[in-house]
Structures are given as structure tokens and as C-alpha cells.
Design a protein around this motif. Sequence first.
Motif, PDB file in Angstrom:
ATOM      1  N   TYR A   1      19.023  14.483   2.013  1.00 43.67           N
ATOM      2  CA  TYR A   1      20.128  15.055   1.253  1.00 43.67           C
ATOM      3  C   TYR A   1      19.989  16.567   1.224  1.00 43.67           C
ATOM      4  CZ  TYR A   1      20.134  10.212  -0.182  1.00 43.67           C
ATOM      5  OH  TYR A   1      20.142   8.841  -0.165  1.00 43.67           O
TER       6      TYR A   1
ATOM      7  N   PHE B   1      21.590  20.337  -0.281  1.00 45.83           N
ATOM      8  CA  PHE B   1      22.271  20.915  -1.431  1.00 45.83           C
ATOM      9  C   PHE B   1      22.410  22.422  -1.258  1.00 45.83           C
ATOM     10  CE2 PHE B   1      21.711  17.263  -4.308  1.00 45.83           C
ATOM     11  CZ  PHE B   1      20.686  16.580  -3.675  1.00 45.83           C
TER      12      PHE B   1
ATOM     13  N   TYR C   1      22.922  25.729  -4.062  1.00 36.83           N
ATOM     14  CA  TYR C   1      22.986  26.177  -5.444  1.00 36.83           C
ATOM     15  C   TYR C   1      23.292  27.669  -5.462  1.00 36.83           C
ATOM     16  CZ  TYR C   1      20.829  21.853  -7.108  1.00 36.83           C
ATOM     17  OH  TYR C   1      20.563  20.543  -7.411  1.00 36.83           O
TER      18      TYR C   1
ATOM     19  N   PHE D   1      24.877  24.072  -9.423  1.00 38.09           N
ATOM     20  CA  PHE D   1      25.066  23.164  -8.301  1.00 38.09           C
ATOM     21  C   PHE D   1      26.408  23.422  -7.647  1.00 38.09           C
ATOM     22  CE2 PHE D   1      25.281  19.390  -5.856  1.00 38.09           C
ATOM     23  CZ  PHE D   1      26.505  18.778  -6.111  1.00 38.09           C
TER      24      PHE D   1
ATOM     25  N   ARG E   1      26.485  18.674  -2.559  1.00 38.30           N
ATOM     26  CA  ARG E   1      25.480  17.725  -2.100  1.00 38.30           C
ATOM     27  C   ARG E   1      26.034  17.025  -0.878  1.00 38.30           C
ATOM     28  NH1 ARG E   1      25.371  12.192  -2.825  1.00 38.30           N
ATOM     29  NH2 ARG E   1      23.346  11.151  -2.906  1.00 38.30           N
TER      30      ARG E   1
ATOM     31  N   PHE F   1      20.850  29.355  -2.840  1.00 32.23           N
ATOM     32  CA  PHE F   1      19.715  28.568  -2.364  1.00 32.23           C
ATOM     33  C   PHE F   1      20.196  27.290  -1.690  1.00 32.23           C
ATOM     34  CE2 PHE F   1      16.101  30.757  -4.133  1.00 32.23           C
ATOM     35  CZ  PHE F   1      16.606  31.420  -5.244  1.00 32.23           C
TER      36      PHE F   1
ATOM     37  N   ILE G   1      16.202  17.204   0.072  1.00 30.52           N
ATOM     38  CA  ILE G   1      15.459  16.111  -0.557  1.00 30.52           C
ATOM     39  C   ILE G   1      15.331  14.990   0.465  1.00 30.52           C
ATOM     40  CG2 ILE G   1      15.472  14.313  -2.312  1.00 30.52           C
ATOM     41  CD1 ILE G   1      16.921  16.159  -4.166  1.00 30.52           C
TER      42      ILE G   1
ATOM     43  N   SER H   1       8.399  13.167  -0.766  1.00 24.53           N
ATOM     44  CA  SER H   1       8.264  12.469  -2.047  1.00 24.53           C
ATOM     45  C   SER H   1       9.463  12.690  -2.953  1.00 24.53           C
ATOM     46  CB  SER H   1       6.981  12.924  -2.770  1.00 24.53           C
ATOM     47  OG  SER H   1       5.854  12.681  -1.967  1.00 24.53           O
ATOM     48  N   TYR H   2      10.588  12.960  -2.343  1.00 17.38           N
ATOM     49  CA  TYR H   2      11.838  13.197  -3.081  1.00 17.38           C
ATOM     50  C   TYR H   2      11.757  14.407  -3.991  1.00 17.38           C
ATOM     51  CZ  TYR H   2      13.403   8.688  -1.355  1.00 17.38           C
ATOM     52  OH  TYR H   2      13.769   7.644  -0.553  1.00 17.38           O
ATOM     53  N   ILE H   3      10.829  15.285  -3.736  1.00 15.04           N
ATOM     54  CA  ILE H   3      10.762  16.544  -4.477  1.00 15.04           C
ATOM     55  C   ILE H   3      11.598  17.561  -3.721  1.00 15.04           C
ATOM     56  CG2 ILE H   3       9.257  18.427  -5.215  1.00 15.04           C
ATOM     57  CD1 ILE H   3       7.027  16.286  -5.443  1.00 15.04           C
ATOM     58  N   PRO H   4      12.569  18.169  -4.361  1.00 21.41           N
ATOM     59  CA  PRO H   4      13.431  19.120  -3.647  1.00 21.41           C
ATOM     60  C   PRO H   4      12.651  20.299  -3.086  1.00 21.41           C
ATOM     61  CG  PRO H   4      14.353  18.527  -5.780  1.00 21.41           C
ATOM     62  CD  PRO H   4      12.962  17.986  -5.757  1.00 21.41           C
ATOM     63  N   THR H   5      12.897  20.575  -1.820  1.00 22.93           N
ATOM     64  CA  THR H   5      12.338  21.756  -1.166  1.00 22.93           C
ATOM     65  C   THR H   5      13.451  22.779  -1.045  1.00 22.93           C
ATOM     66  OG1 THR H   5      10.766  20.445   0.121  1.00 22.93           O
ATOM     67  CG2 THR H   5      11.278  22.648   0.928  1.00 22.93           C
ATOM     68  N   PHE H   6      13.186  23.967  -1.558  1.00 27.89           N
ATOM     69  CA  PHE H   6      14.193  25.023  -1.545  1.00 27.89           C
ATOM     70  C   PHE H   6      13.875  26.068  -0.485  1.00 27.89           C
ATOM     71  CE2 PHE H   6      16.927  24.386  -5.222  1.00 27.89           C
ATOM     72  CZ  PHE H   6      16.239  23.399  -5.904  1.00 27.89           C
ATOM     73  N   GLY H   7      14.931  26.660   0.065  1.00 27.90           N
ATOM     74  CA  GLY H   7      14.759  27.845   0.878  1.00 27.90           C
ATOM     75  C   GLY H   7      14.455  29.030  -0.035  1.00 27.90           C
ATOM     76  N   ARG H   8      14.163  30.168   0.571  1.00 34.86           N
ATOM     77  CA  ARG H   8      13.799  31.337  -0.223  1.00 34.86           C
ATOM     78  C   ARG H   8      15.003  32.054  -0.813  1.00 34.86           C
ATOM     79  NH1 ARG H   8       8.690  32.801  -0.060  1.00 34.86           N
ATOM     80  NH2 ARG H   8       9.186  34.946  -0.645  1.00 34.86           N
TER      81      ARG H   8
END
Lengths: 115, 115
Positions: free
Chosen positions: B33, B35, B37, B47, B50, B91, B95, B100-107
Amino acid sequence: GAGVSQSPSNKVTEKGKDVELRCDPISGHTALYWYRQSLGQGLEFLIYFQGNSAPDKSGLPSDRFSAERTGGSVSTLTIQRTQQEDSAVYLCASSLHGTGGNTIYFGEGSWLTVV
Amino acid sequence: AQKVTQAQTEISVVEKEDVTLDCVYETRDTTYYLFWYKQPPSGELVFLIRRNSFDEQNEISGRYSWNFQKSTSSFNFTITASQVVDSAVYFCALIASGGSYIPTFGRGTSLIVHP
């Protein structure tokens, strides 16, 4: 309110003191996340709670950081013996379920300044 | 491992110009998924959209549009006829189960729209 609520909004503390930051997620959301954002930087993952499962603490930067979530709702992030490098915005977020692509909603953050 | 790259650190445009914010992601999962932001100067992450990996249809919402291309692992965001109120840090996030379904964000990409 309907959104993620964080308190305090701003906190100035002296180096070496302990601080507690509170997060009240959206009602019914089982997943809760803490992130840290230093000035002008991206989001650094800290910890993730999903329901009654053991939290994923893989992002906590040191043993001075801890978090708990009581009753599957409110969470408290504690920083012991604060250091100047802990100064940042601490962001809390929640989603309906952590396993899957549910939208994550963020609170307004707690601005921490360590002097 | 998963990763999100927002190569553009800062973009500066004049009002009414169109602007595209790039997002390139990496994941080994087939289900994931994406996203976007928006973080205005006030600090709260808002948000925007998605998208799941099975839906490559592009989306338009007013002046905002998103181009999802699995072939290039990109999920770019275009603002048409930019306005000063669009000034913010944007951003992109990913996911997936591999993370582990923890959102990884770009910088993040800082967009500055000049009047």
C-alpha cells in the motif's frame, strides 16, 4: 475529539530529566505508532502496538526510551534522562488494524525541547 | 527490506505552475500500500491518498493527481495550478508485510510556492 490526540503540545525540559508524552488514538483503532521527527528531517519509526500483541520496539534508539499502551487505547512514551539530541517532534498515529493497508492518521505531535 | 525514495529535497515554483513530486519505492511483496501525506508548517501530517498494489488506476482529486506505475515502482504526485497554500512538506509512504506492516516513509519533499 475524533482525531488522534497528543499531549503535551510543547514540552521544555532540562537535560537529565524524565518526560512522558501521551497519545490518545482514534476510538476503535487497534494499531498505534510512535514516530520521531527531528528539525527538517524525515520520520523515524520508534515503536508499534497492535492490539494485545507484544509491541514492535525495533525503532527505539536507546534503553532510555520506553512506551506502554494501557487497555489497548492510550499510550505513553517515556524518555528517561533526556539528552539534547532527544529534542524533536514526537508523532503518534493510529489505524484501524495494523495488519494490512489501513490508513494511518497522525496527531499534531508533541514538540520536545531539551535544554 | 523496503524503501521509499523521494529524491527531490526541495522544489520551488511560482503560483499557478504545475509541479510533480516523485516517489520511488522498493519492496519484495506483491501486496502493498502506498500513501501520500502533507505536512504544512503547522506540523500535523494530513492524509492525502492511499493506493493498493492491485489498483494501478490513476486518480484525480481536484488539482491533485497521482500516477502509480508498478513497472517503474513509482507513485508520483502532481499538483496542477499550484497555490501558496500548497506550500508544505510532502511525504510518500509504503506499507507491506515484508516491513511488518510498519509504514516506511520517504525523507519528504519540501514544496515552496511563491506568489
